[in-house]
Design a protein around this motif. Structure first.
Motif, short mmCIF file in Angstrom:
data_model
loop_
_atom_site.label_atom_id
_atom_site.label_comp_id
_atom_site.label_asym_id
_atom_site.label_seq_id
_atom_site.Cartn_x
_atom_site.Cartn_y
_atom_site.Cartn_z
N TYR A 120 0.80 -1.22 0.00
CA TYR A 120 0.00 0.00 0.00
C TYR A 120 0.84 1.27 0.00
CZ TYR A 120 -3.54 -3.42 0.66
OH TYR A 120 -4.34 -4.50 0.48
N THR A 144 0.19 3.61 -3.06
CA THR A 144 -1.07 4.32 -3.23
C THR A 144 -0.80 5.81 -3.13
OG1 THR A 144 -1.54 4.32 -0.85
CG2 THR A 144 -2.35 2.43 -2.13
N ILE A 154 -2.68 0.28 7.78
CA ILE A 154 -3.50 0.16 6.57
C ILE A 154 -3.92 -1.29 6.36
CG2 ILE A 154 -1.66 -0.12 4.85
CD1 ILE A 154 -4.22 2.32 4.02
N ASN A 155 -3.03 -2.23 6.62
CA ASN A 155 -3.37 -3.64 6.49
C ASN A 155 -4.41 -4.06 7.51
OD1 ASN A 155 -1.76 -5.35 4.41
ND2 ASN A 155 -0.38 -3.76 5.12
N LEU A 191 -7.86 -2.53 6.45
CA LEU A 191 -8.44 -3.24 5.32
C LEU A 191 -8.94 -4.62 5.71
CD1 LEU A 191 -6.03 -2.16 2.48
CD2 LEU A 191 -8.41 -1.47 2.78
N ARG A 213 -12.26 -3.95 7.70
CA ARG A 213 -13.36 -3.21 7.08
C ARG A 213 -13.78 -3.68 5.70
NH1 ARG A 213 -11.04 2.59 9.04
NH2 ARG A 213 -11.20 2.11 11.24
N VAL A 214 -12.91 -4.33 4.99
CA VAL A 214 -13.23 -4.76 3.63
C VAL A 214 -13.84 -6.15 3.70
CG1 VAL A 214 -12.31 -5.32 1.37
CG2 VAL A 214 -11.45 -3.34 2.60
N ARG A 230 -14.41 -9.86 -1.43
CA ARG A 230 -13.22 -10.54 -1.89
C ARG A 230 -13.42 -10.89 -3.36
NH1 ARG A 230 -10.62 -10.20 2.57
NH2 ARG A 230 -11.18 -11.31 4.45
#
Length: 69
Positions: free
Chosen positions: A6, A9, A44-45, A48, A51-52, A55
């Protein structure tokens, strides 16, 4: 390290540029900048992973690929 994915980004690039400027102006040490980047990677990992929910899975169908030859 997979965490570093990331850093490429917009947010990761901006962070690295800001840290580089702070190093150049001797406001922080390179060691502190590295610690900040490592913390960014972990944060960030973690965000994610929590929250994500979507898939993506890819399946390649072998007979289709064989017909294209």
């Amino acid at each position: 390290m997979a965490y570093q994915l990331y850093r490429n980004t917009t947010l990761g690039n901006s962070l690295q540029e800001s840290l580089d400027e702070l190093i150049q102006s001797q406001q922080i040490t390179p060691q502190l900048a590295l610690q900040v980047l490592l913390q960014f990677d972990k944060a960030i990992n973690s965000a994610l992973a929590q929250r994500v929910r979507n898939r993506v899975n890819f399946r390649i169908l072998a007979p289709i690929l064989q017909n294209e030859k």
